[in-house]
Design an enzyme around this catalytic site. Structure first.
Site, PDB file in Angstrom:
ATOM      1  N   SER A  17      -2.079  -1.127   0.045  1.00  0.00           N
ATOM      2  CA  SER A  17      -1.267  -0.963  -1.408  1.00  0.00           C
ATOM      3  C   SER A  17      -0.347  -0.032  -1.173  1.00  0.00           C
ATOM      4  O   SER A  17      -0.604   0.984   0.027  1.00  0.00           O
ATOM      5  CB  SER A  17      -2.106  -0.622  -2.628  1.00  0.00           C
ATOM      6  OG  SER A  17      -2.728   0.636  -2.395  1.00  0.00           O
ATOM      7  N   LYS A  18       0.704   0.548  -1.827  1.00  0.00           N
ATOM      8  CA  LYS A  18       1.585   1.573  -1.623  1.00  0.00           C
ATOM      9  C   LYS A  18       0.788   2.791  -1.927  1.00  0.00           C
ATOM     10  O   LYS A  18       1.128   3.719  -1.018  1.00  0.00           O
ATOM     11  CB  LYS A  18       2.704   1.256  -2.604  1.00  0.00           C
ATOM     12  CG  LYS A  18       3.614   2.416  -2.993  1.00  0.00           C
ATOM     13  CD  LYS A  18       4.629   2.141  -2.348  1.00  0.00           C
ATOM     14  CE  LYS A  18       5.922   3.428  -2.795  1.00  0.00           C
ATOM     15  NZ  LYS A  18       5.161   4.776  -2.758  1.00  0.00           N
ATOM     16  N   ARG A  19      -0.141   2.766  -2.687  1.00  0.00           N
ATOM     17  CA  ARG A  19      -0.777   4.240  -2.783  1.00  0.00           C
ATOM     18  C   ARG A  19      -1.569   4.743  -1.654  1.00  0.00           C
ATOM     19  O   ARG A  19      -1.564   5.753  -1.102  1.00  0.00           O
ATOM     20  CB  ARG A  19      -1.876   3.834  -3.870  1.00  0.00           C
ATOM     21  CG  ARG A  19      -2.292   4.904  -4.808  1.00  0.00           C
ATOM     22  CD  ARG A  19      -3.198   4.663  -5.974  1.00  0.00           C
ATOM     23  NE  ARG A  19      -4.566   5.191  -5.609  1.00  0.00           N
ATOM     24  CZ  ARG A  19      -4.905   6.716  -5.753  1.00  0.00           C
ATOM     25  NH1 ARG A  19      -3.762   7.298  -6.384  1.00  0.00           N
ATOM     26  NH2 ARG A  19      -5.952   7.349  -5.766  1.00  0.00           N
ATOM     27  N   ASP A  22       0.896   6.109   0.364  1.00  0.00           N
ATOM     28  CA  ASP A  22       1.192   7.534   0.037  1.00  0.00           C
ATOM     29  C   ASP A  22       0.301   8.558   0.329  1.00  0.00           C
ATOM     30  O   ASP A  22       0.506   9.720   0.924  1.00  0.00           O
ATOM     31  CB  ASP A  22       1.557   7.528  -1.470  1.00  0.00           C
ATOM     32  CG  ASP A  22       2.975   6.664  -2.054  1.00  0.00           C
ATOM     33  OD1 ASP A  22       3.416   6.558  -1.052  1.00  0.00           O
ATOM     34  OD2 ASP A  22       2.774   6.357  -3.089  1.00  0.00           O
TER      35      ASP A  22
END
Ligand code: GLU
Length: 507
Positions: free
Chosen positions: A265-267, A270
């Site tokens: 995921s993008k998380r 990050d």
């Protein structure tokens, strides 16, 4: 003659293209090129609520950057234009109406409240899944329960309606996925999907099937998240009368989190400090910036190579592949079923490998710019020499300059540990004789510096091996680094002499 291979990449412009989308596009491209076929780009923009300005341009730029060439489609044109689904509304409506006429689909007039009431009824009756299906459709407001006159009247009056697929009650739907093998789903698991929405736009399912058929697609290569939709798509091909020319399906493995547990995921990105988008993206609604592989300093060759290996391998030990080599080596048989762990360290490794093969001239500009931003002068020639010396030691071009202080600045301090271990009487004497030898040189290159060191130390009776680290300390302030002779050539004779003078007074 065998049939021409035709594949498509069919993104929805709902935001920046995820890196998994780039992999899907890449696999399609490799497959098309390998078989001398065609690569299409179709923009699936029928969901107007999810449309994001700039997303289409972003997709085109990302594909261009990584080197995926489109033969037909948005931005290129072709015999099946337009390739943007929002411009093909009439085509989908015609097919949806045809299905209604053939009793394979129906008009449904249910309001949001009626649908909600159905959901509640089903829930209260403990029905497994509250959905519009072969049973519930008979209790709802649609062209199966209303008279033909009433249906005509409502349509005439402009009442909102959708067209739903009349999914059979009891039937096994099968497909033989090229990667997953046989997939069998019972039709009772599929609800009566909306094909045409009340705004006149088709849903993804209808538009996707109609276009794949009309555009002559032979192979649908896409992410695993679409596997659950595939049986519905098979049913649609059958109902539309196109089953005999249905494309073959190949569903690509998921991209997994770095630790292998769950979908990337993008998380995760990050948290891990790495990009999941090919290019930097600025959200047009809130201005938030998401990092991109390109802006983070990845070379497109490295990204392509990395992505190619996320779910595929050539079956040999070779790891570095140019695009042409990938085209040669690619085959759907070597795609894995299991999810592919997204290991950013591997991406960095690929980048390192491609970076060290780059000509110095291509890295010099970055170094020069960074030096100038620091107020330091740096000729192109100097930047190229630095690049040549340092590129082996970094993963990214922009990492070279921050590790290049010794080429620009006289050391301000000296590593304490090295000093304690190596700076002794011999070292001091060596620094002095080398300094004098350098001062007498007219031509100062890596070669002449090397000879000067060897000869002056021999004359002074000092073993070179014993004092080299001390000399490096005196010249650079630290005990390890790139080739010292080339470093000397880069800093030049006067600076080398000055540094040795300084070390002799300060160390
Ligand atoms: N528009 C779909 C997407 O955004 C395409 C899926 C497919 O390839 O069928 O991924």
């Amino acid at each position: 003659m065998s049939q021409e291979i035709r594949v498509r990449f069919a993104p929805s412009p709902t935001g920046p293209l995820h890196i998994g989308g780039v992999r899907t596009a890449l696999y399609n491209y490799l497959f098309a090129r390998k078989h001398g076929g065609k690569m299409l780009l179709r923009i699936e923009d029928t969901d107007q609520n999810r449309f994001v300005p700039g997303a289409e341009e972003y997709i085109l730029e990302a594909l261009r950057w990584v080197g995926i060439e489109i033969d037909e489609g948005v931005g290129v044109g072709g015999p099946h234009a337009p390739y943007r689904q929002s411009e093909r509304k009439d085509i989908y409506r015609k097919e949806a109406e045809r299905l209604v006429a053939e009793d394979k689909a129906y008009y449904a007039f249910d309001t949001a409240e009626e649908l909600e009431a159905m959901r509640k009824r089903m829930e209260a009756a403990n029905a497994p899944a509250a959905q519009y299906n072969s049973i519930t459709r008979l209790q709802m407001t649609n062209s199966l329960t209303l008279s033909a006159e009433e249906v005509a009247r409502r349509i005439e009056a402009g009442d909102p309606y959708v067209i739903r697929l009349k999914v059979p009650r009891k039937e096994d739907i099968r497909l033989n996925d090229l990667i997953r093998g046989w997939v069998v789903v019972h039709s009772s698991q599929i609800d009566d999907k909306v094909l045409l929405k009340s705004d006149g736009m088709p849903t993804y399912h209808l538009a996707n099937i109609v276009d794949d058929h009309l555009m002559g697609i032979t192979h649908v290569i896409r992410g695993e998240e679409w596997l659950p939709s595939a049986p519905l798509h098979v049913l649609l091909y059958r109902y539309l009368g196109w089953e005999s020319t249905m494309p073959q399906f190949a569903h690509l493995p998921l991209l997994l989190k770095p630790d292998g547990n769950g979908k990337l995921s993008k998380r995760d990105a990050d948290l891990g400090g790495f990009p999941v988008f090919p290019l930097q993206w600025t959200d047009p609604f809130n201005g938030q910036v998401a990092r991109g592989f390109r802006e983070d300093g990845y070379l497109k060759e490295a990204l392509v190579n990395f992505l190619a290996f996320l779910g595929w391998n050539p079956g040999t030990e070779q790891e570095l592949f140019s695009m042409d080599e990938l085209i040669q080596a690619f085959s759907l048989e070597h795609i894995h079923k299991a999810g592919a762990r997204f290991d950013i360290q591997k991406a960095k490794w690929f980048n390192h490998e491609y970076l060290r093969r780059l000509p110095e001239a291509e890295l010099a500009a970055t170094i020069q710019q960074q030096a100038e931003a620091d107020g330091l002068e740096c000729s192109l020639e100097k930047a190229e020499k630095i690049a040549g010396l340092m590129k082996e030691r970094v993963s990214f071009a922009h990492e070279i300059y921050p590790q290049s202080a010794m080429f620009f600045r006289t050391p301000e301090s000296y590593d304490e540990t090295v000093r304690a271990a190596k700076w002794n009487d011999d070292a001091r004497k060596a620094a002095q004789v080398v300094r004098d030898a350098f001062a007498g040189l007219d031509t100062f290159t890596a070669e002449t510096a090397k000879t000067a060191i060897a000869e002056s130390l021999a004359a002074a009776g000092i073993k070179q091996g014993k004092v080299m680290q001390a000399l490096r300390l005196a010249l650079s302030g630290v005990g390890a680094g790139p080739d010292l002779m080339i470093t000397l050539e880069i800093i030049g004779r006067d600076e080398a002499v000055a540094r040795l003078d300084k070390a002799l007074t300060q160390l």
